[in-house]
Design a protein around this motif. Structure first.
Motif, mmCIF file in Angstrom:
data_model
loop_
_atom_site.group_PDB
_atom_site.id
_atom_site.type_symbol
_atom_site.label_atom_id
_atom_site.label_comp_id
_atom_site.label_asym_id
_atom_site.label_seq_id
_atom_site.Cartn_x
_atom_site.Cartn_y
_atom_site.Cartn_z
ATOM 1 N N ASN A 52 0.831 -1.209 0.000
ATOM 2 C CA ASN A 52 0.000 0.000 0.000
ATOM 3 C C ASN A 52 0.862 1.255 0.000
ATOM 4 O O ASN A 52 0.552 2.231 -0.680
ATOM 5 C CB ASN A 52 -0.954 0.009 1.202
ATOM 6 C CG ASN A 52 -2.066 -1.001 1.044
ATOM 7 O OD1 ASN A 52 -2.414 -1.404 -0.062
ATOM 8 N ND2 ASN A 52 -2.634 -1.416 2.162
ATOM 9 N N CYS A 53 1.942 1.217 0.772
ATOM 10 C CA CYS A 53 2.865 2.357 0.811
ATOM 11 C C CYS A 53 3.486 2.592 -0.564
ATOM 12 O O CYS A 53 3.558 3.722 -1.028
ATOM 13 C CB CYS A 53 3.952 2.119 1.858
ATOM 14 S SG CYS A 53 5.176 3.435 1.952
ATOM 15 N N VAL A 54 3.916 1.514 -1.221
ATOM 16 C CA VAL A 54 4.505 1.637 -2.564
ATOM 17 C C VAL A 54 3.477 2.235 -3.520
ATOM 18 O O VAL A 54 3.801 3.126 -4.316
ATOM 19 C CB VAL A 54 5.023 0.277 -3.073
ATOM 20 C CG1 VAL A 54 5.393 0.343 -4.541
ATOM 21 C CG2 VAL A 54 6.225 -0.178 -2.244
ATOM 22 N N ALA A 55 2.223 1.788 -3.431
ATOM 23 C CA ALA A 55 1.173 2.325 -4.299
ATOM 24 C C ALA A 55 0.951 3.816 -4.041
ATOM 25 O O ALA A 55 0.809 4.612 -4.982
ATOM 26 C CB ALA A 55 -0.123 1.545 -4.105
ATOM 27 N N GLU A 56 0.944 4.212 -2.766
ATOM 28 C CA GLU A 56 0.785 5.631 -2.432
ATOM 29 C C GLU A 56 1.970 6.447 -2.951
ATOM 30 O O GLU A 56 1.799 7.552 -3.458
ATOM 31 C CB GLU A 56 0.645 5.811 -0.928
ATOM 32 C CG GLU A 56 -0.697 5.403 -0.386
ATOM 33 C CD GLU A 56 -0.833 5.664 1.106
ATOM 34 O OE1 GLU A 56 -0.055 6.472 1.663
ATOM 35 O OE2 GLU A 56 -1.728 5.054 1.717
ATOM 36 N N LEU A 57 3.165 5.897 -2.812
ATOM 37 C CA LEU A 57 4.351 6.605 -3.298
ATOM 38 C C LEU A 57 4.329 6.750 -4.818
ATOM 39 O O LEU A 57 4.799 7.757 -5.353
ATOM 40 C CB LEU A 57 5.620 5.899 -2.824
ATOM 41 C CG LEU A 57 5.888 6.017 -1.322
ATOM 42 C CD1 LEU A 57 6.967 5.027 -0.886
ATOM 43 C CD2 LEU A 57 6.269 7.441 -0.946
ATOM 44 N N PRO A 70 10.016 10.810 -3.816
ATOM 45 C CA PRO A 70 9.053 9.699 -3.943
ATOM 46 C C PRO A 70 9.637 8.500 -4.687
ATOM 47 O O PRO A 70 9.362 7.347 -4.335
ATOM 48 C CB PRO A 70 7.880 10.298 -4.710
ATOM 49 C CG PRO A 70 8.106 11.753 -4.778
ATOM 50 C CD PRO A 70 9.524 12.029 -4.423
ATOM 51 N N LYS A 71 10.451 8.757 -5.688
ATOM 52 C CA LYS A 71 11.080 7.673 -6.449
ATOM 53 C C LYS A 71 12.028 6.870 -5.557
ATOM 54 O O LYS A 71 12.045 5.647 -5.583
ATOM 55 C CB LYS A 71 11.849 8.223 -7.649
ATOM 56 C CG LYS A 71 10.983 8.780 -8.748
ATOM 57 C CD LYS A 71 11.846 9.487 -9.792
ATOM 58 C CE LYS A 71 11.039 10.202 -10.841
ATOM 59 N NZ LYS A 71 10.057 11.154 -10.340
ATOM 60 N N TYR A 72 12.810 7.598 -4.776
ATOM 61 C CA TYR A 72 13.767 6.954 -3.881
ATOM 62 C C TYR A 72 13.053 6.039 -2.890
ATOM 63 O O TYR A 72 13.398 4.868 -2.734
ATOM 64 C CB TYR A 72 14.581 8.026 -3.143
ATOM 65 C CG TYR A 72 15.503 7.465 -2.089
ATOM 66 C CD1 TYR A 72 16.754 6.952 -2.436
ATOM 67 C CD2 TYR A 72 15.130 7.438 -0.749
ATOM 68 C CE1 TYR A 72 17.604 6.431 -1.471
ATOM 69 C CE2 TYR A 72 15.967 6.922 0.217
ATOM 70 C CZ TYR A 72 17.205 6.419 -0.148
ATOM 71 O OH TYR A 72 18.040 5.897 0.802
ATOM 72 N N TYR A 73 12.042 6.579 -2.212
ATOM 73 C CA TYR A 73 11.344 5.782 -1.207
ATOM 74 C C TYR A 73 10.509 4.667 -1.835
ATOM 75 O O TYR A 73 10.353 3.601 -1.240
ATOM 76 C CB TYR A 73 10.495 6.671 -0.298
ATOM 77 C CG TYR A 73 11.349 7.431 0.685
ATOM 78 C CD1 TYR A 73 12.087 6.752 1.653
ATOM 79 C CD2 TYR A 73 11.455 8.814 0.649
ATOM 80 C CE1 TYR A 73 12.891 7.425 2.550
ATOM 81 C CE2 TYR A 73 12.253 9.493 1.542
ATOM 82 C CZ TYR A 73 12.973 8.797 2.490
ATOM 83 O OH TYR A 73 13.774 9.466 3.377
ATOM 84 N N MET A 74 9.984 4.906 -3.019
ATOM 85 C CA MET A 74 9.251 3.860 -3.722
ATOM 86 C C MET A 74 10.188 2.692 -4.030
ATOM 87 O O MET A 74 9.850 1.527 -3.791
ATOM 88 C CB MET A 74 8.658 4.429 -5.023
ATOM 89 C CG MET A 74 7.755 3.507 -5.778
ATOM 90 S SD MET A 74 6.916 4.332 -7.160
ATOM 91 C CE MET A 74 8.277 5.048 -8.065
#
Length: 179
Positions: A52-57, A70-74
């Protein structure tokens, strides 16, 4: 230390570092707040929360396409998921998307090359975790070279330091268990 224990400790350290590592980019406050909200929802024991976090990112990245954060954290969250659940159904798609994200980051002018090398090393480390017998020899040097380059570019890159240490510990454990 068993492989599962290694993965759990690794995930805990990666999540801790993820929260403390800055990527040295000047970003807007609303985007940082959105990223922070997404990351705060992650529960270590829940694969769904990471997905879910990846989808939000991904949504945040679509809103701020010129931002690196956002790319880094994704990419980081996708790799955390993949190292924890290397044989899960979503893992292969996440790794493909992560590789594409890293390539996009490499083309961005304000990207931190140390962070990119760290992510690339982590990507190949996940490949080794997925299939140690086949990918260990294939990617070992690539992982080490990426972490070394990341640390040469930024000796204070805490994530690169921790991942390099965990990789070396994991490889030492694997070598001992093979004999």
């Amino acid at each position: 230390m068993t492989f599962q224990t290694f993965k759990n400790r690794f995930l805990a350290i990666a999540l801790f570092l993820m929260a403390t590592v800055s990527i040295n980019a000047q970003e807007s406050v609303p985007m940082q707040a959105l990223v922070g909200q997404s990351l705060s929802k992650i529960e270590q024991s829940s694969p769904e929360s990471i997905l879910n976090c990846v989808a939000e990112l991904k949504r945040i990245d679509a809103m701020f396409p010129d931002s690196i954060q956002p790319k880094y954290y994704m990419a980081l969250q996708s790799l955390n998921y993949a190292v924890t659940y290397p044989r899960a159904e979503q893992t292969e798609n996440l790794l493909t998307e992560t590789e594409q994200t890293i390539e996009r980051m490499e083309k961005m002018q304000n990207a931190d090359q140390s962070d990119i090398c760290t992510l690339r090393g982590f990507l190949y480390m996940v490949r080794i975790v997925q299939n140690p017998a086949q990918n260990g020899q294939r990617y070992y040097l690539t992982v080490m070279q990426n972490y070394e380059k990341a640390l040469k570019l930024n000796p204070n890159n805490a994530l690169a330091q921790q991942l390099q240490q965990k990789f070396q510990e994991g490889m030492n454990q694997a070598m001992k268990s093979n004999y």
